[in-house]
Design an enzyme around this catalytic site. Structure first.
Site, mmCIF file in Angstrom:
data_model
loop_
_atom_site.group_PDB
_atom_site.id
_atom_site.type_symbol
_atom_site.label_atom_id
_atom_site.label_comp_id
_atom_site.label_asym_id
_atom_site.label_seq_id
_atom_site.Cartn_x
_atom_site.Cartn_y
_atom_site.Cartn_z
ATOM 1 N N ASP A 1 -11.994 -6.827 -2.255
ATOM 2 C CA ASP A 1 -12.833 -8.035 -2.102
ATOM 3 C C ASP A 1 -14.200 -7.601 -1.580
ATOM 4 O OD1 ASP A 1 -10.810 -7.945 0.486
ATOM 5 O OD2 ASP A 1 -12.887 -8.338 1.045
ATOM 6 N N GLU B 1 0.814 -1.221 0.000
ATOM 7 C CA GLU B 1 0.000 0.000 0.000
ATOM 8 C C GLU B 1 0.849 1.274 0.000
ATOM 9 O OE1 GLU B 1 -3.824 -1.915 2.347
ATOM 10 O OE2 GLU B 1 -2.195 -1.090 3.509
#
Ligand code: ADE
Length: 232
Positions: free
Chosen positions: A200, A13
């Site tokens: 997700d 990230e």
């Protein structure tokens, strides 16, 4: 002059942002590496805090006390709780709530931190506005929404748990740091926003989808953050 703390939980990230830093200076503390430098013309400190709410809260306090940041951005991936948010989309926080805080036996609402004068931690309006502009510029093909981040020390991969987070907290995405960062920013009176790309659906498919999509989702977020810091 703004100095922006940029927190991601995982290397994926923050690695793109760290690679783009100019004049980088690294300071190590509490097992974290704080990378100071210029990103797209802005003064920033980029740090991987590690996973979960304790790491995230410690990181905020260090950014405030030692690096004197004026703004905080939390970037990374999240599971979607909103049928309109698909994998790859971006959620900009309106506010954040701890979904694993439960003092209901003493009369508090689920998620409410006792003895605080707020239920949810509100993101900064100006940062929300600029983040919306930054998405439109940096990722014009990516769908984004403004909504509620709910956080807890759990990876959500069960439909029944997901439904509870939707019904109890009206969450739009679930992750494991945002509310802690928001809580720390609130206590220190520092404006913040959380920018999360959906990796997700936080249900029974999450274990399969997460590893396949986390990289693409994290890349979208990095592009957005790089654009965003230049607007602040
Ligand atoms: N981060 C990305 N997906 C997540 C999920 N399903 N639960 C918690 N944190 C996440």
């Amino acid at each position: 002059m703004a100095k922006i703390g940029i927190i991601g939980a995982m290397e994926l990230e923050v690695e793109t942002l760290k690679n783009r830093l100019e004049g980088e200076k690294i300071t190590k503390k509490t097992g974290m590496e704080f990378h100071e430098g210029k990103l797209n013309g802005a003064d920033v400190v980029v740090v991987r805090c590690g996973i979960g709410k304790v790491n995230a809260a410690l990181c905020v306090q260090i950014l405030v006390d030692i690096f004197d940041v004026t703004h905080i951005i939390n970037t990374g991936v999240a599971g979607s709780l909103n049928a309109k948010l698909d994998i790859g989309d971006i959620l900009i926080s309106k506010d954040a709530v701890h979904h694993d805080m439960d003092v209901t036996p003493l009369g508090y609402k689920p998620g409410q931190v006792p003895q605080l004068d707020v239920f949810s931690f509100a993101a900064d309006d100006e940062m929300i506005k600029l983040a919306t502009e930054a998405v439109a510029k940096a990722c014009p093909d990516v769908h984004s929404a403004i909504g509620r981040v709910v956080s807890g020390d759990q990876f959500i991969s069960d439909k029944a748990v997901k439904d509870k987070l939707i019904n109890t907290f009206a969450g739009d995405c679930a992750e494991m740091e945002g509310a802690s960062i928001a809580h720390g920013a609130y206590l220190n009176n520092v404006p913040f926003v959380i920018l999360r790309a959906i990796s997700d659906k936080a249900d029974d498919s999450a274990q399969m989808d997460y590893p396949s999509f986390e990289k693409k989702a994290a890349e979208n977020c990095a592009k957005l953050v790089e654009e965003f810091v230049s607007l602040l």
